[in-house]
Design an enzyme around this catalytic site. Structure first.
Site, PDB file in Angstrom:
ATOM      1  N   ASP A  86       7.198  -9.155  -0.532  1.00 60.00           N
ATOM      2  CA  ASP A  86       7.577  -9.569   0.815  1.00 60.00           C
ATOM      3  C   ASP A  86       8.903 -10.323   0.824  1.00 60.00           C
ATOM      4  OD1 ASP A  86       5.228  -8.375   1.627  1.00 60.00           O
ATOM      5  OD2 ASP A  86       4.205 -10.251   2.126  1.00 60.00           O
ATOM      6  N   HIS A  95       9.721  -1.749  -0.258  1.00 62.99           N
ATOM      7  CA  HIS A  95       8.564  -2.598   0.041  1.00 62.99           C
ATOM      8  C   HIS A  95       7.268  -1.791  -0.054  1.00 62.99           C
ATOM      9  CE1 HIS A  95       5.932  -5.045   2.805  1.00 62.99           C
ATOM     10  NE2 HIS A  95       6.371  -5.974   1.975  1.00 62.99           N
ATOM     11  N   ASP A  96       7.263  -0.584   0.505  1.00 63.86           N
ATOM     12  CA  ASP A  96       6.083   0.285   0.409  1.00 63.86           C
ATOM     13  C   ASP A  96       5.736   0.559  -1.051  1.00 63.86           C
ATOM     14  OD1 ASP A  96       6.065   0.407   3.166  1.00 63.86           O
ATOM     15  OD2 ASP A  96       6.594   2.532   3.295  1.00 63.86           O
TER      16      ASP A  96
END
EC number: 3.1.1.4
Length: 118
Positions: free
Chosen positions: A92, A47-48
């Site tokens: 997300d 996600h990062d």
């Protein structure tokens, strides 16, 4: 944006409060470094990296609004999102689905970041 991400997490993992994912492992929450401690932490690392890629496209992932739907634990990003909205929504969505499939290990919540994340 982060508020929408919180709601996505609630969609896929309704049994656990979203803040349990805000200080988990080396990557969930405050940026990240080192080796992920488990599969859930790897979800956050991905996600990062996704947010970083969106940032390089000129997007502001933490603030970008997008449209999505949650139905019975299933997420879909709406087709009418802007380029940035689509990118961030996908970041997300992938993370929230990843969280749903990863085991949550209580011992990896609020770990000693300096010692374990080098």
């Amino acid at each position: 944006n982060l508020y929408q991400f919180k709601n996505m997490i609630h969609c896929t993992v309704p049994s656990r409060p979203w803040w349990h994912f805000a200080d988990y492992g080396c990557y969930c929450g405050r940026g990240g470094k080192g080796t992920p401690v488990d599969d859930l932490d790897r979800c956050c690392q991905v996600h990062d990296n996704c947010y970083e890629k969106a940032g390089k496209m000129g997007c502001w992932p933490y603030l970008t609004l997008y449209k999505y739907k949650c139905s019975q634990g299933k997420l879909t990003c709406s087709g009418g999102n802007s380029k940035c909205g689509a990118a961030v929504c996908n970041c997300d969505l992938v993370a929230a689905n990843c969280f749903a499939g990863a085991r949550y290990i209580d011992a990896n919540y609020n770990i000693n970041f300096k010692k374990r994340c080098q």
